[in-house]
Scaffold this active site. Structure first.
Site, PDB file in Angstrom:
ATOM      1  CG  ASP A 233     -14.728  19.415  -9.623  1.00 46.45           C
ATOM      2  OD1 ASP A 233     -14.407  18.216  -9.692  1.00 46.45           O
ATOM      3  OD2 ASP A 233     -14.080  20.275  -8.989  1.00 46.45           O
ATOM      4  CG  ASN A 241     -11.302  15.279   1.826  1.00 41.36           C
ATOM      5  OD1 ASN A 241     -12.273  15.218   2.584  1.00 41.36           O
ATOM      6  ND2 ASN A 241     -11.346  14.807   0.588  1.00 41.36           N
ATOM      7  CG  ASP A 250     -17.080  11.112   3.893  1.00 40.95           C
ATOM      8  OD1 ASP A 250     -16.556  11.259   2.766  1.00 40.95           O
ATOM      9  OD2 ASP A 250     -16.801  10.180   4.662  1.00 40.95           O
ATOM     10  CD  GLU A 276     -13.112  16.430  -6.359  1.00 33.56           C
ATOM     11  OE1 GLU A 276     -12.134  17.075  -6.762  1.00 33.56           O
ATOM     12  OE2 GLU A 276     -13.038  15.243  -5.983  1.00 33.56           O
TER      13      GLU A 276
END
Length: 359
Positions: A233, A241, A250, A276
């Site tokens: 993770d 973000n 991305d 993620e």
């Protein structure tokens, strides 16, 4: 009459080899294995042609084997051409029960070489389908110049037969090449569709659909010591973000996937579970190796990721890892154990790996 039968048999064999070519290309095998198997098939086709050869003089036979060997080079590369050539040579020696004349071996080897060079030459010349196949036929026919130096009487029949063989190569190249290119295009489309259903479009790694299949393959590996499952993770990914935008997120996901591919062994599987989160399946490891691998992976995935021209971002991961004894733990239980280890890693401050053995 013998020539007509030879032509009929040649075209029938081309159709059969084309079907075999398409079938093998659709198998989930590596490129080298596919080319090895298909080299055997092309060599078989060339060998059948030798069994229906036309004698032009005592000890001298001609046939359309060059077409199959040349096409092996053109569509399978050096590996396929070499395998097809070896099969043809062995069959030729066994049929005649004598050493192969230099001109026979040289002609076959030259056809394999010409076929292997064809893709590069065609690309450089920018030739289309029809012109490219005509070029291949001409290249495969070049070794026929050896007929001019054969120690046989010059009655004109030899030159006529050479012209017939060139015509056979031209016609066969169109037929055989069209068959093979059609099968290759169909196989490529099917492989592409299969890849699209099994891979994540953003990162290019396997998607969640592939998770169970890859686990089953790892779990049934012969003499396996077990399988390591790691759930990776990206730490504070929501912050990426929110601060830099989804395009930056991305970019981080793609960079992480690429780093994961580099960090694992060739036989390991990297899977994007969603968001993620990634998973790594490592077959044939024991519990001690699984824990050490998770620690090593966590260190290797700590990286600096450049966003745009100036922003340099520190990226770390948390990893929850477990070990699955062969055949005794299902994927659901293993996933729950690895998830629990991951949550513990997050509670303890992130940027670390935690290993918990399956009960």
């Amino acid at each position: 009459m013998a020539l007509i039968l030879h032509l009929i048999n040649s075209f029938s064999m081309m159709g059969m080899i084309a079907l075999i070519y398409g079938s093998v290309q659709r198998l989930g095998l590596s490129r080298s294995v596919r080319h090895l198997l298909l080299g055997l098939a092309f060599g078989f086709g060339a060998s059948v042609q030798m069994m229906q050869s036309i004698a032009v003089a005592p000890g001298i036979i001609v046939d359309s084997r060059a077409l199959f060997i040349g096409f092996a080079g053109a569509f399978l590369g050096p590996l396929g051409a070499t395998v097809a050539l070896l099969v043809s040579v062995l069959v030729r020696i066994s049929l005649v029960s004598a050493a192969m004349p230099w001109f026979a071996f040289g002609s076959m080897a030259a056809s394999a070489l010409m076929g292997s060079l064809w893709p590069v030459l065609r690309h450089r010349l920018g030739l289309g389908h029809f012109a490219g196949l005509m070029l291949l036929a001409v290249m495969i026919s070049l070794p026929l110049v050896v007929l001019a130096w054969l120690p046989v009487s010059r009655t004109g029949s030899l030159e006529a037969l050479a012209a017939i063989l060139v015509l056979l190569n031209l016609t066969g190249a169109l037929v055989f090449g069209t068959f093979l290119q059609r099968e290759r295009a169909a196989a490529q489309r099917e492989r592409m569709l299969l890849t699209e259903t099994q891979t994540d479009p953003l990162t290019g790694v396997l998607n969640r659909r592939s998770f169970e299949r890859r686990f089953a393959e790892a779990d049934t590996l012969a003499r396996s010591r077990g399988t390591a499952l790691m759930i990776v993770d990206i730490d504070h990914f929501k912050r990426v973000n929110d601060t830099h935008g989804h395009e930056a997120g991305d970019h981080v996901l793609r960079a992480m996937a690429e780093q994961l591919r580099r960090a694992v062994r060739p036989g390991d599987s990297v899977i994007r579970l969603g968001g993620e989160e990634f998973a790594v399946l490592m077959p044939d490891v024991d519990a001690l190796e699984a824990g050490r691998a998770a620690e090593r992976l966590q260190r290797m995935l700590t990286m600096n990721c450049r966003i745009g021209e100036q922003t340099l971002m520190d990226v770390t991961v948390s990893i929850g890892a477990t070990h699955l004894p062969p055949g005794r733990v299902d994927l659901g239980e293993a996933s729950r154990t690895a998830d629990g280890a991951l949550y513990r890693a997050k509670r303890e401050g992130r940027a670390r790996s935690i290993f918990e053995a399956c009960a």
